[in-house]
Design a protein around this motif. Structure first.
Motif, PDB file in Angstrom:
ATOM      1  N   ILE A  30      14.811   0.215 -26.537  1.00 47.19           N
ATOM      2  CA  ILE A  30      15.499  -0.430 -25.467  1.00 47.19           C
ATOM      3  C   ILE A  30      15.510   0.567 -23.977  1.00 47.19           C
ATOM      4  N   ILE A  31      15.742   1.945 -24.271  1.00 47.00           N
ATOM      5  CA  ILE A  31      15.773   2.765 -23.361  1.00 47.00           C
ATOM      6  C   ILE A  31      14.511   2.637 -22.519  1.00 47.00           C
ATOM      7  N   HIS A  34      14.589  -0.521 -20.527  1.00 46.85           N
ATOM      8  CA  HIS A  34      15.332  -0.459 -18.984  1.00 46.85           C
ATOM      9  C   HIS A  34      14.828   0.564 -18.087  1.00 46.85           C
ATOM     10  N   GLN A  37      12.989  -1.231 -15.172  1.00 49.85           N
ATOM     11  CA  GLN A  37      13.922  -1.927 -14.272  1.00 49.85           C
ATOM     12  C   GLN A  37      14.566  -1.088 -13.536  1.00 49.85           C
ATOM     13  N   GLY A  39      17.073   1.804 -14.927  1.00 50.62           N
ATOM     14  CA  GLY A  39      18.062   1.985 -15.817  1.00 50.62           C
ATOM     15  C   GLY A  39      19.050   2.843 -15.569  1.00 50.62           C
ATOM     16  N   SER A  41      21.552   4.407 -18.611  1.00 43.11           N
ATOM     17  CA  SER A  41      22.130   4.312 -19.647  1.00 43.11           C
ATOM     18  C   SER A  41      23.071   5.221 -20.171  1.00 43.11           C
ATOM     19  N   TYR A 118      12.196   9.470 -16.444  1.00 44.76           N
ATOM     20  CA  TYR A 118      13.371   9.455 -17.430  1.00 44.76           C
ATOM     21  C   TYR A 118      14.205  10.989 -17.099  1.00 44.76           C
ATOM     22  N   LYS A 144      12.819   2.258  -8.386  1.00 41.66           N
ATOM     23  CA  LYS A 144      13.419   1.571  -9.603  1.00 41.66           C
ATOM     24  C   LYS A 144      12.881   1.988 -11.048  1.00 41.66           C
ATOM     25  N   ASN A 145      11.740   2.186 -11.253  1.00 40.96           N
ATOM     26  CA  ASN A 145      11.116   2.568 -12.608  1.00 40.96           C
ATOM     27  C   ASN A 145      11.617   3.865 -13.081  1.00 40.96           C
ATOM     28  N   ASN A 147      15.076   5.699 -15.462  1.00 41.51           N
ATOM     29  CA  ASN A 147      16.138   5.511 -16.221  1.00 41.51           C
ATOM     30  C   ASN A 147      16.988   6.950 -16.403  1.00 41.51           C
ATOM     31  N   THR A 173      23.497  -0.080 -17.143  1.00 44.53           N
ATOM     32  CA  THR A 173      22.586  -1.213 -17.456  1.00 44.53           C
ATOM     33  C   THR A 173      22.387  -1.318 -19.040  1.00 44.53           C
ATOM     34  N   TYR A 174      22.776  -0.391 -19.729  1.00 45.20           N
ATOM     35  CA  TYR A 174      22.640  -0.402 -21.414  1.00 45.20           C
ATOM     36  C   TYR A 174      23.524   0.835 -21.785  1.00 45.20           C
TER      37      TYR A 174
END
Length: 268
Positions: A30-31, A34, A37, A39, A41, A118, A144-145, A147, A173-174
């Motif tokens: 899931i990470i 996200h 988008q 993210g 987290s 990341y 945006k891309n 997390n 977001t998560y």
């Protein structure tokens, strides 16, 4: 010692890399979604439930052509020291006055290289909220891309739930809470480790297995440490089967619990 007694090459419960368990794998997947988008987290859990293993697997994405991973672990530092860690990870040579601008430019460079970014912050519950707020403002200017992933203990979410910190919490977001394992999952973990080390699944007899699972209380790190220590005790006696006696020899050590607590636990 363990290798010689059981005739194995890899010692179980200390193999690298550790495999992700089901709930860790779900969070990992899931990470990554996200991150596409933009993210923010948060991964929570008590010490020993598997946050470190999950973080290490995300860090390995840095070896792929599609991802860049920046990991910060010295989270008791100030905001300035944290962004300095980020700059070091990006191999930036810049002053304190230009560091934020250079970090943003470096992030956009990752996008141009078709990479997903990341940013991992370990032990995030130790961060001062003021530093976290500044980080949030900085990362909002990133492409945006990416997390931002905070790893911390449950009190992190409690702090973010305060009214004064809603500006941070509302941007999450998560979030996921890595929970202690149930008895069946712990037993499956032990058996998997034994099988992958090419040891018999009956290496721990029934009573030893039950005591290990009960004493670990769902904590993956405690289970791993207790299994490994029990194997060492059996190996010291050149025994190929770990019994409840070997497990007890570990549990009576001061860092586990005192002898009276152990006796009480077994009687009940």
């Amino acid at each position: 010692m363990i290798n010689a007694i059981w005739g194995i090459r890899d010692v179980p419960f200390k193999r690298e890399p550790n495999q992700l368990l089901k709930q860790q794998q779900t969070i990992f997947d899931i990470i990554q979604i996200h991150a596409k988008q933009g993210g923010f987290s948060v991964v929570l859990g008590q010490p020993g439930v598997g946050k470190t293993v999950l973080r290490e697997h995300i860090e390995k994405l840095d070896a792929t052509r599609e991802s860049t991973v920046v990991s910060c672990s010295r989270t008791m530092h100030t905001y300035r020291q944290i962004v300095r860690q980020l700059a070091e990870a990006f191999k930036l040579d810049c002053t304190d006055k230009t560091i934020e601008k250079e970090l943003i430019n470096a992030a956009f460079s990752q996008v141009k290289a078709h990479k997903t970014l990341y940013i991992l912050i370990d032990e995030a519950h130790l961060l001062e909220i003021a530093a976290l707020r500044k980080l949030r403002l900085l990362f909002e200017r990133f492409p945006k891309n990416h997390n931002l992933v905070l790893f911390g203990q449950p009190e992190l979410l409690h702090a973010l739930s305060l009214t004064a910190n809603q500006d941070i919490k509302s941007r999450i977001t998560y979030s996921a809470h890595i929970k202690p394992l149930n008895d069946d999952d712990l037993q499956a973990f032990i058996i998997r480790e034994l099988e992958q080390a090419k040891m018999g699944i009956n290496t721990f007899d029934e009573n030893a297995m039950a005591l290990i699972i009960r004493s670990s209380e769902g904590n993956l790190r405690l289970c791993r440490n207790l299994c490994l220590a029990s194997l060492i005790e059996a190996a010291r006696e050149t025994k190929k089967t770990v019994t409840i006696t070997h497990v007890n020899q570990v549990l009576v050590q001061p860092h586990w619990r005192n002898h009276e607590q152990l006796i009480k636990q077994q009687v009940t």
